[in-house]
Write a protein that holds these residues in place. Structure first.
Motif, PDB file in Angstrom:
ATOM      1  N   UNK A  11      25.646  31.839  22.068  1.00  0.00           N
ATOM      2  CA  UNK A  11      26.500  30.699  22.365  1.00  0.00           C
ATOM      3  C   UNK A  11      25.679  29.740  23.215  1.00  0.00           C
ATOM      4  N   UNK A  12      25.597  28.501  22.771  1.00  0.00           N
ATOM      5  CA  UNK A  12      24.912  27.471  23.539  1.00  0.00           C
ATOM      6  C   UNK A  12      25.963  26.516  24.084  1.00  0.00           C
ATOM      7  N   UNK A  13      25.796  26.121  25.337  1.00  0.00           N
ATOM      8  CA  UNK A  13      26.730  25.216  25.992  1.00  0.00           C
ATOM      9  C   UNK A  13      25.916  24.087  26.605  1.00  0.00           C
ATOM     10  N   UNK A  14      26.304  22.852  26.297  1.00  0.00           N
ATOM     11  CA  UNK A  14      25.614  21.711  26.893  1.00  0.00           C
ATOM     12  C   UNK A  14      26.582  20.564  27.088  1.00  0.00           C
ATOM     13  N   UNK A  15      26.251  19.695  28.038  1.00  0.00           N
ATOM     14  CA  UNK A  15      27.183  18.664  28.487  1.00  0.00           C
ATOM     15  C   UNK A  15      26.660  17.262  28.212  1.00  0.00           C
ATOM     16  N   UNK A  16      27.605  16.337  28.131  1.00  0.00           N
ATOM     17  CA  UNK A  16      27.280  14.918  28.082  1.00  0.00           C
ATOM     18  C   UNK A  16      26.657  14.557  29.430  1.00  0.00           C
ATOM     19  N   UNK A  17      25.669  13.670  29.410  1.00  0.00           N
ATOM     20  CA  UNK A  17      25.011  13.275  30.652  1.00  0.00           C
ATOM     21  C   UNK A  17      26.045  12.817  31.670  1.00  0.00           C
ATOM     22  N   UNK A  18      25.897  13.308  32.866  1.00  0.00           N
ATOM     23  CA  UNK A  18      26.805  13.074  33.996  1.00  0.00           C
ATOM     24  C   UNK A  18      28.222  13.566  33.694  1.00  0.00           C
ATOM     25  N   UNK A  56      30.012  20.649  24.862  1.00  0.00           N
ATOM     26  CA  UNK A  56      30.104  21.297  23.554  1.00  0.00           C
ATOM     27  C   UNK A  56      29.680  22.758  23.674  1.00  0.00           C
ATOM     28  N   UNK A  57      30.343  23.607  22.888  1.00  0.00           N
ATOM     29  CA  UNK A  57      29.977  25.010  22.723  1.00  0.00           C
ATOM     30  C   UNK A  57      29.562  25.216  21.272  1.00  0.00           C
ATOM     31  N   UNK A  58      28.431  25.866  21.040  1.00  0.00           N
ATOM     32  CA  UNK A  58      27.974  26.209  19.694  1.00  0.00           C
ATOM     33  C   UNK A  58      27.795  27.719  19.636  1.00  0.00           C
ATOM     34  N   UNK A 101      22.525  29.287  27.405  1.00  0.00           N
ATOM     35  CA  UNK A 101      22.539  30.084  26.179  1.00  0.00           C
ATOM     36  C   UNK A 101      22.834  31.524  26.563  1.00  0.00           C
ATOM     37  N   UNK A 102      23.795  32.111  25.848  1.00  0.00           N
ATOM     38  CA  UNK A 102      24.266  33.447  26.168  1.00  0.00           C
ATOM     39  C   UNK A 102      24.330  34.262  24.883  1.00  0.00           C
ATOM     40  N   UNK A 103      23.914  35.519  24.946  1.00  0.00           N
ATOM     41  CA  UNK A 103      23.872  36.369  23.753  1.00  0.00           C
ATOM     42  C   UNK A 103      25.082  37.291  23.696  1.00  0.00           C
TER      43      UNK A 103
END
Length: 153
Positions: A11-18, A56-58, A101-103
């Motif tokens: 699982x990948x998690x990333x954010x919009x800037x700020x 977002x989560x992928x 990123x988490x497995x």
């Protein structure tokens, strides 16, 4: 050995800037679809992509010949370029630097899928910062807030 067999779920998690709320209901499905397609283009397998207005989560099956850093560089770079070229947001779009990123094992697929599918409902109770911190704690990843949660401007 003539074949390579693998089963690696992340699982990948990333954010919009700020952590700006730029992913509106009008553009959300298109952005998530683009991200899912970009994952598949690398040879990885998209299981689900979802999120809220600021992150977002992928969840995906990772192909062993693809490095996580190259995967994330491609997903974030190409998706932000697509968003800006198609003017999907009112302002210039950028992802925040970095990602989590988490497995997971095979036995966790259903639970992770349901968690990601229910992001809108989940975030009525917990903000992104608390959610992300709980992931880091759950996976015993040391949090340095100076680098993870840059101040909103």
């Amino acid at each position: 050995m003539s074949n390579t067999y693998h089963q690696v779920y992340i699982q990948a998690v990333f954010a919009v800037k700020y952590r700006e709320a730029l992913i509106t209901s009008e553009c959300k499905s298109q952005i998530l679809g683009v991200i899912g397609n970009l994952i598949n283009e690398t040879g990885c397998k998209t299981i689900i992509v979802n999120g809220t207005e600021d992150h977002v989560h992928c969840f995906l099956g990772l192909k062993p010949t693809v490095s996580i850093s190259e995967l994330m560089k491609s997903i974030k770079g190409k998706s932000s370029r697509f968003i800006n070229e198609h003017q999907l947001t009112q302002y210039k779009f950028e992802w925040q630097e970095g990602y989590g990123v988490f497995s997971y094992s095979q036995s966790h697929i259903d639970a992770v899928y349901k968690y990601i599918a229910n992001q809108e409902e989940h975030h009525k109770k917990q903000n992104f910062k608390d959610e992300y911190s709980s992931f880091l704690n759950k996976f015993n990843v040391k949090l340095d807030e100076r680098h993870v949660f840059k101040n909103l401007i």
